[in-house]
Motif scaffolding. Structure first.
Motif, PDB file in Angstrom:
ATOM      1  N   MET A 107       0.152  28.975  -8.200  1.00 46.84           N
ATOM      2  CA  MET A 107       0.011  27.890  -7.398  1.00 46.84           C
ATOM      3  C   MET A 107       1.329  27.337  -6.724  1.00 46.84           C
ATOM      4  O   MET A 107       2.353  28.041  -7.108  1.00 46.84           O
ATOM      5  CB  MET A 107      -0.144  26.584  -8.544  1.00 46.84           C
ATOM      6  N   GLY A 108       1.071  26.529  -5.593  1.00 47.22           N
ATOM      7  CA  GLY A 108       2.311  25.996  -5.103  1.00 47.22           C
ATOM      8  C   GLY A 108       3.140  24.964  -5.777  1.00 47.22           C
ATOM      9  O   GLY A 108       2.432  24.645  -6.836  1.00 47.22           O
ATOM     10  N   SER A 109       4.270  24.501  -5.493  1.00 50.16           N
ATOM     11  CA  SER A 109       5.119  24.016  -6.428  1.00 50.16           C
ATOM     12  C   SER A 109       4.664  22.274  -6.493  1.00 50.16           C
ATOM     13  O   SER A 109       4.911  21.667  -7.451  1.00 50.16           O
ATOM     14  CB  SER A 109       6.610  23.641  -5.906  1.00 50.16           C
ATOM     15  N   ASP A 110       3.895  21.919  -5.250  1.00 54.98           N
ATOM     16  CA  ASP A 110       3.214  20.548  -5.283  1.00 54.98           C
ATOM     17  C   ASP A 110       2.213  20.432  -6.410  1.00 54.98           C
ATOM     18  O   ASP A 110       1.992  19.522  -7.161  1.00 54.98           O
ATOM     19  CB  ASP A 110       2.767  20.053  -3.958  1.00 54.98           C
ATOM     20  N   THR A 111       1.308  21.555  -6.473  1.00 55.25           N
ATOM     21  CA  THR A 111       0.235  21.772  -7.706  1.00 55.25           C
ATOM     22  C   THR A 111       1.028  21.799  -8.896  1.00 55.25           C
ATOM     23  O   THR A 111       0.474  20.854  -9.995  1.00 55.25           O
ATOM     24  CB  THR A 111      -0.604  22.843  -7.279  1.00 55.25           C
ATOM     25  N   PHE A 112       2.119  22.472  -9.007  1.00 54.89           N
ATOM     26  CA  PHE A 112       2.688  22.484 -10.505  1.00 54.89           C
ATOM     27  C   PHE A 112       3.193  20.872 -10.821  1.00 54.89           C
ATOM     28  O   PHE A 112       2.944  20.734 -12.098  1.00 54.89           O
ATOM     29  CB  PHE A 112       4.042  23.428 -10.345  1.00 54.89           C
ATOM     30  N   PRO A 142      13.517  23.007  -8.943  1.00 55.75           N
ATOM     31  CA  PRO A 142      12.888  23.761  -9.967  1.00 55.75           C
ATOM     32  C   PRO A 142      13.668  23.178 -11.411  1.00 55.75           C
ATOM     33  O   PRO A 142      13.302  23.155 -12.384  1.00 55.75           O
ATOM     34  CB  PRO A 142      12.896  25.166  -9.771  1.00 55.75           C
ATOM     35  N   GLU A 143      14.972  22.680 -11.046  1.00 53.97           N
ATOM     36  CA  GLU A 143      15.772  22.294 -12.337  1.00 53.97           C
ATOM     37  C   GLU A 143      16.086  20.790 -12.264  1.00 53.97           C
ATOM     38  O   GLU A 143      16.306  20.164 -13.246  1.00 53.97           O
ATOM     39  CB  GLU A 143      17.205  22.577 -12.142  1.00 53.97           C
ATOM     40  N   GLY A 144      15.275  19.987 -11.373  1.00 53.13           N
ATOM     41  CA  GLY A 144      15.332  18.573 -11.461  1.00 53.13           C
ATOM     42  C   GLY A 144      14.337  18.039 -12.480  1.00 53.13           C
ATOM     43  O   GLY A 144      13.506  18.690 -12.954  1.00 53.13           O
ATOM     44  N   PRO A 145      14.464  16.610 -12.604  1.00 51.08           N
ATOM     45  CA  PRO A 145      13.941  16.009 -13.964  1.00 51.08           C
ATOM     46  C   PRO A 145      12.270  16.032 -13.852  1.00 51.08           C
ATOM     47  O   PRO A 145      11.446  16.193 -14.882  1.00 51.08           O
ATOM     48  CB  PRO A 145      14.135  14.519 -13.778  1.00 51.08           C
TER      49      PRO A 145
END
Ligand code: ATP
Length: 222
Positions: A107-112, A142-145
């Protein structure tokens, strides 16, 4: 025998565009996937139905788009199934169809970031490693809240970054972060261009652009 790796890329593919193909090829290379199944959603629980062209058109476009890409395959598993398309059911079905294959849900990050709104997202990890690629234009950290909260929801304390972690070291349920080349294309952007009477040929596989023109799709504003 070497293990066999199967990637699963779900989406509405309304329509499929070059960003999807670049994403799939990047995952294929980075994770050493033998095959990537493109799984168009039949009745996606998440997207407004009004904007969706019928599943058979979306499936036909996916089939045309992957035709020139060895290893990329269109799967009708969700459009053949009645009712809403829940990804956890799809992954469970595919795990049964491909015993012995190692599954990667792509998946893309928006989907995650959307996963907590899905039905039983933690069930995906019972069958597959979750692999997340960066997407153009996203502010994904990726390391954000926000990302940390999703990892926690999936029962993970952190990412497995590929590389340096190798694909064979990834277990089901783990979340792999895969750097992919960003491509600034979105299906919404394609639909908006077409509805405005503009060309979107630079964002689509040629056969898909021709299919859209032949069938008069996306001419009306959503
Ligand atoms: P829409 O604009 O209609 O929301 P979309 O292309 O974002 O469409 P899907 O077709 O559901 O939505 O996307 C399928 C998968 O491809 C998702 O995991 C999404 O994150 C990913 N994806 C879509 N476009 C890109 C892109 N340009 N680069 C990388 N990943 C992408």
């Amino acid at each position: 025998m070497a293990e066999w790796r199967l990637g699963i890329l779900g989406g509405t593919f309304n329509p499929i565009h070059l960003g999807h193909l670049v994403l799939a090829e990047a995952f294929r290379g980075r994770l050493g996937l033998d095959r990537v199944l493109f799984v168009p959603a039949g009745t996606p629980p998440h997207k407004p139905a009004g904007e969706l062209v019928p599943a058979l058109h979306r499936y036909a476009m996916v089939s045309l788009a992957v035709a020139g890409h060895p290893g990329l395959v269109a799967s009708p598993v969700e459009i053949d199934r009645a009712g809403p398309s829940y990804s956890a059911d799809t992954v469970e079905t595919l795990a049964g169809d491909w015993p012995g294959a190692r599954l990667f849900f792509l998946m893309g990050s928006d989907t995650f970031l959307d996963l907590p709104t899905w039905r039983t997202p933690e069930r995906l990890g019972a069958f597959a490693t979750l692999a997340v690629g960066y997407r153009a234009g996203s502010t994904f950290d990726p390391e954000g809240p926000a990302a940390r909260a999703v990892l926690a929801r999936l029962g993970r304390s952190g990412w497995r970054r590929v590389p340096p972690v190798a694909a064979e070291a990834l277990a089901p349920g783990e979340c792999a972060l895969v750097e992919t080349q960003p491509v600034a294309v979105s299906a919404r952007g394609v639909r908006e261009r077409l509805a405005a009477g503009e060309s979107a040929r630079d964002q689509l596989p040629q056969a898909v652009a021709e299919y859209i023109a032949d069938h008069g799709l996306y001419r009306e504003p959503a």
